[in-house]
Design a protein around this motif. Structure first.
Motif, PDB file in Angstrom:
ATOM      1  N   SER A   1     -13.067 -11.668  -6.261  1.00  0.00           N
ATOM      2  CA  SER A   1     -13.635 -10.331  -6.427  1.00  0.00           C
ATOM      3  C   SER A   1     -13.893  -9.691  -5.070  1.00  0.00           C
ATOM      4  CB  SER A   1     -14.947 -10.396  -7.216  1.00  0.00           C
ATOM      5  OG  SER A   1     -14.709 -10.894  -8.519  1.00  0.00           O
TER       6      SER A   1
ATOM      7  N   LEU B   1     -15.509  -6.229  -3.400  1.00  0.00           N
ATOM      8  CA  LEU B   1     -16.330  -5.052  -3.625  1.00  0.00           C
ATOM      9  C   LEU B   1     -15.945  -3.934  -2.654  1.00  0.00           C
ATOM     10  CD1 LEU B   1     -18.064  -7.508  -4.740  1.00  0.00           C
ATOM     11  CD2 LEU B   1     -20.037  -6.027  -4.409  1.00  0.00           C
TER      12      LEU B   1
ATOM     13  N   ILE C   1     -15.031  -2.656  -7.950  1.00  0.00           N
ATOM     14  CA  ILE C   1     -14.575  -4.012  -7.605  1.00  0.00           C
ATOM     15  C   ILE C   1     -13.084  -4.102  -7.916  1.00  0.00           C
ATOM     16  CG2 ILE C   1     -14.746  -6.479  -8.131  1.00  0.00           C
ATOM     17  CD1 ILE C   1     -17.637  -6.003  -8.962  1.00  0.00           C
TER      18      ILE C   1
END
Length: 593
Positions: free
Chosen positions: A145, A147, A194
């Motif tokens: 992930s 951001l 994200i």
């Protein structure tokens, strides 16, 4: 001439301190990474194509000039003036933190130069202070992930291997404009801010450092760092053992080979303080490590090399009793790490626009069967990857490579030359070990033909006309007439009221100078197209004769001719009248007789 606000230029008197200069509309911001190159591009207005450009810093005093467009490229600075787009670009190589600061792009002209203010920021080429550690299993998959902030919703996202921000986008394994590439898949959730990268069918080679990147329109791209560890079956067995058993004991208890122990790189005496990186760390500062257990080779990458990094290092493997260590290298500083620039000797080559040029690159007898290549620039570290042609691909557009193994020379021929081909090049020979071997070439492409010279003379208060031929392909380019000893720094005369342009055709034009003055004497250059120092001009030497200044004005001669004509007409009339009167008198006398 009104200056464009968008080009943010300021005018100062030549020689004045630039501490008094302020930008008309903010700064031109330029960003670069330490150890890499950066390009400073400065636009200029029409009509200044032939003027000399330069880059300076500090107060732009004589000692502050870094490079001029009339100079050959220097070690750290190179310049290219694109007169078609009217943008001069200066490349600053091998950036350091002390290169940060204010610079000025200048255009030289009589009386006052034109300046564009530039602010350069240099940042370390590594990332990041915080690292997101991710683990996965061999043959499995992992999702990473990344951001980003609300201002980056519509920006390009990308994902690359390593921790070098400067090359991440170019070497990206996947981007938001190409969301699927083999085992890599990128998905962007704009609502949550994200984007995720999924790697499937993991292998041990996937372990290592990665960067999540977001492209910015200006300034540095934004990155977050990821360290991925892919575990194999044996490592999972080690984790299942009781935590009280040490790593060395786990290795022995499972009967694993030495390669299963911790690996590290150290220098000096390899004491605790001398250990630079271990496989349990992954990456640390300028060091990163990857252990390929399939090939039983672990690799340490040392980033941002400096000359003081040269010396002796040890690769080590931990085991019970005594570690295994291999001396990695022990060579002199001058050999192990070379500066990423070339060379002390440069071969200067000249060619003509639309023609061709052949560049000879010699090599030694040991390199007969080695790969030869040719690239633009003077950076050995990237030459092979950016080669325009190699001995394994001998023809590419206008470039052709031929290797004469008997003479030990390979040649590169460039056909249909353009002015943009001017610049620095490297001839390279690949070595199986050690540094590749290079020779440097500086190519200058000249335009059209050599300068023609004419001598002219004029008289004060009279007129004189310059006839200026030029190549037909420059019919739509800027026509110029300037005065000065040199074509590259002469003063523009076309804007003065006494200099009148006329008789413009597809191959020539005329400029008439009215009411000549003594100060008009000197050397003039005229032509059409790019800057005169590439040869597209005619040179005139004009002398003005002041001794004839007292001669009558041309109008006097016209009045004199008119008066003479009238006098002649009056004389003819009087003669005719006189003749008529004489004839009448004779007739009267005959009648009286």
């Amino acid at each position: 001439m009104m200056l464009s606000i968008f080009k943010r230029v300021v005018l100062v008197f030549r020689g004045a301190a630039l501490s008094c200069v302020s930008s008309a509309a903010g700064l031109v911001l330029v960003f670069g990474y330490e150890g890499r190159d950066v390009m400073v591009s400065c636009p200029y207005d029409p009509g200044y194509e032939r003027y000399q450009k330069y880059l300076c810093n500090s107060s732009c005093g004589y000692s502050d000039f870094l490079i001029r467009s009339s100079q050959e490229n220097k070690t750290k600075y190179s310049v290219y003036d694109d007169k078609t787009t009217r943008v001069v670009t200066v490349t600053i190589s091998d950036l350091h933190f002390d290169d940060t600061g204010k610079y000025w792009c200048g255009v030289t002209r009589a009386g006052k130069d034109i300046y564009t203010e530039v602010q350069l920021e240099v940042k370390a080429d590594r990332c990041c202070d915080t690292v997101n550690n991710i683990q996965g299993n061999e043959d499995g998959s992992v999702t990473i992930s990344c951001l980003y902030d609300s201002q980056s919703v519509n920006k390009l996202k990308f994902f690359c291997r390593g921790n070098r921000p400067s090359t991440c986008l170019q070497q990206a394994v996947i981007t938001s404009s190409n969301t699927q590439d083999g085992r890599f898949r990128l998905s962007d959730d704009r609502k949550s801010g994200i984007f995720t990268v999924t790697i499937s069918s993991l292998t041990l080679k996937d372990s290592g450092s990665y960067l999540c990147g977001v492209q910015r329109n200006s300034g540095f791209d934004v990155f977050t760092a990821v360290e991925l560890e892919v575990k194999g079956e044996r490592e999972k067995e080690l984790e299942d053992l009781p935590p009280s058993i040490t790593t060395e004991e786990k290795v022995v208890s499972l009967g694993l080979p030495v390669a299963a122990g911790m690996k590290y790189l150290c220098n000096h005496d390899c004491r605790y303080a001398d250990v630079l990186i271990t496989t349990s760390q992954g990456s640390s500062g300028k060091y990163s490590i990857h252990d390929d257990k399939t090939t039983r080779i672990f690799t340490v990458t040392i980033s941002d090399l400096r000359l003081d990094d040269a010396g002796k290092y040890w690769c080590g493997v931990t085991r019970i009793g005594r570690d295994i260590s291999i001396e990695t290298f022990a060579v002199s500083n001058s050999f192990v790490f070379l500066s990423d620039r070339c060379c002390d000797t440069v071969n200067h080559i000249q060619g003509t626009e639309d023609g061709s040029v052949t560049i000879s690159c010699p090599y030694d007898s040991q390199s007969v069967n080695k790969l030869k290549f040719f690239c633009r620039g003077n950076r050995p570290s990237t030459c092979l990857q950016q080669a325009v042609i190699t001995s394994s691909n001998t023809q590419d557009g206008r470039f052709r490579l031929s290797d004469d193994r008997k003479s030990g020379i390979f040649t590169v021929t460039i056909s249909s030359l353009t002015l943009k081909n001017s610049g620095s090049y490297l001839c390279g020979v690949q070595r199986n070990s050690g540094f590749d071997v290079f020779t440097a070439v500086q190519l200058e492409v000249k335009e059209w033909c050599c300068a023609k010279s004419k001598n002219m003379s004029g008289v004060m208060e009279r007129s004189v006309t310059f006839q200026c031929p030029y190549a037909p392909q420059h019919h739509n380019d800027t026509m110029f007439l300037c005065k000065g000893d040199g074509a590259s720094n002469c003063t523009d005369m076309m804007g003065q009221s006494r200099f009148v342009l006329s008789n413009v055709s597809s191959s020539s034009f005329s400029v008439t100078v009215t009411k000549l003055e003594a100060g008009d004497a000197g050397t003039y250059w005229c032509g059409s197209g790019p800057e005169a120092n590439v040869g597209n001009f005619t040179r005139f030497h004009l002398s003005v004769d002041a001794t004839l200044h007292q001669l009558p004005h041309p109008a006097f001669y016209a009045l004199f001719a008119l008066a003479a004509g009238l006098l002649l007409m009056v004389t003819l009339v009087l003669v005719k009248v006189y003749k008529n009167k004489c004839h009448k008198t004779l007739r009267e006398r005959k009648v009286s007789r």
